[in-house]
Design an enzyme around this catalytic site. Sequence first.
Site: not given
Ligand code: SAM
Ligand code: DTB
Ligand code: SF4
Length: 320
Positions: A55, A59, A62, A99, A131, A191, A263
């Site tokens: 990506c 973030c 992430c 989802c 979702c 959500c 959730r």
């Molecule tokens: N790329 C899209 C976005 O960021 O909107 C969708 C996927 S993203 C992985 C969805 C959500 O997962 C993020 O907004 C974040 O709140 C959560 N998330 C990602 N990595 C995480 C982590 N290491 N611990 C907790 N929540 C996480």
């Molecule tokens: C949300 O708030 N938590 C879920 C869902 N929306 C998409 C994702 C959590 C992702 C945690 C990090 C991962 O497994 O990559």
């Molecule tokens: Fe990309 Fe992860 Fe950020 Fe979603 S949370 S926009 S997958 S870097």
Amino acid sequence: MALTLDSPVSLSDVAALYRTPLLDLIFRAAQVHREHHDPSRVQVCVLLSVKTGGCPEDCGYCPQAARYHTPVANEGLMEVEPVLDAARQARDRGATRFCMGAAWREVRDNAQFDRVLDMVRGVKELGLEACCTLGMLTSDQARRLKDAGLDAYNHNLDTSEDYYGRIISTRTYEDRLRTLQNVRDAGITVCCGGIVGMGETEDDRIALLHTLATLPEPPESVPINALVAVEGTPLADRPKVDIWAMVRMIATARLLMPRSMVRLSAGRVAMSEADQALCFLAGANSIFAGDKLLTTPNPGVDRDELLFERLGLKPMMSHG
Ligand code: SAM
Ligand code: DTB
Ligand code: SF4
């Protein structure tokens, strides 16, 4: 403070709730939870990463951001059939919501989006709530997702507007709010929640809850994630999230948004059964099940079955 649904809640109201003595806060949240929901039911959702890693966003939490060296292996967009196989399996194990997540900055109008629309149609045919979380959306893309049958779109604000820039620099809070509005305008349920444990202050958590509760309409679904600290990300060395911060977030969200699904999302692997029980008591009424979230570990189905049995909880029938 007495909360009535028709009076807009102020930041200081939210702060007062969040800082209520802990046991009073839990008790009040549990009361409100029982007025609006069956406390013995927890909605089971299953996540699937349909496009993983690579990506362009930055973030800080992430593992799927291309710029960090993490254990996540990149995978292109899945074909429709294996996604529907996973959805069927999720349904057969008691999930009512499926989802699909993609590591995209934003949706583009191309064949990949058409394929996601097919996934949504297929998930709906299985009788599941559908979702997606695909990054930023235009109003036209939101409308196309709605036409395909999408029930909900996940798009988190993650933290307060003030702290946001410390975690993400490649997009703004305003970008996030615009997509949320496009989703809302298309008639898809929202959500939207956040992450606890990224180094934010209590005031940041309070501000996030205030923003969520004062959106033009509150989100139908509020995921509260505990940071899963992944090696290679800037937040890799963050200490484990304080369970009391999770409980306060959940309880305050429940009081502010009594009808929403709250959730208990990422981070359950690091929580004991007692920790999770407190979160349910404080008003959480949904979990993600299965041994993986998107890319990180989650308690397996066996562990959750034991947890439900121990606490007298049952999976919720379809909500939507
Ligand atoms: N790329 C899209 C976005 O960021 O909107 C969708 C996927 S993203 C992985 C969805 C959500 O997962 C993020 O907004 C974040 O709140 C959560 N998330 C990602 N990595 C995480 C982590 N290491 N611990 C907790 N929540 C996480
Ligand atoms: C949300 O708030 N938590 C879920 C869902 N929306 C998409 C994702 C959590 C992702 C945690 C990090 C991962 O497994 O990559
Ligand atoms: Fe990309 Fe992860 Fe950020 Fe979603 S949370 S926009 S997958 S870097």
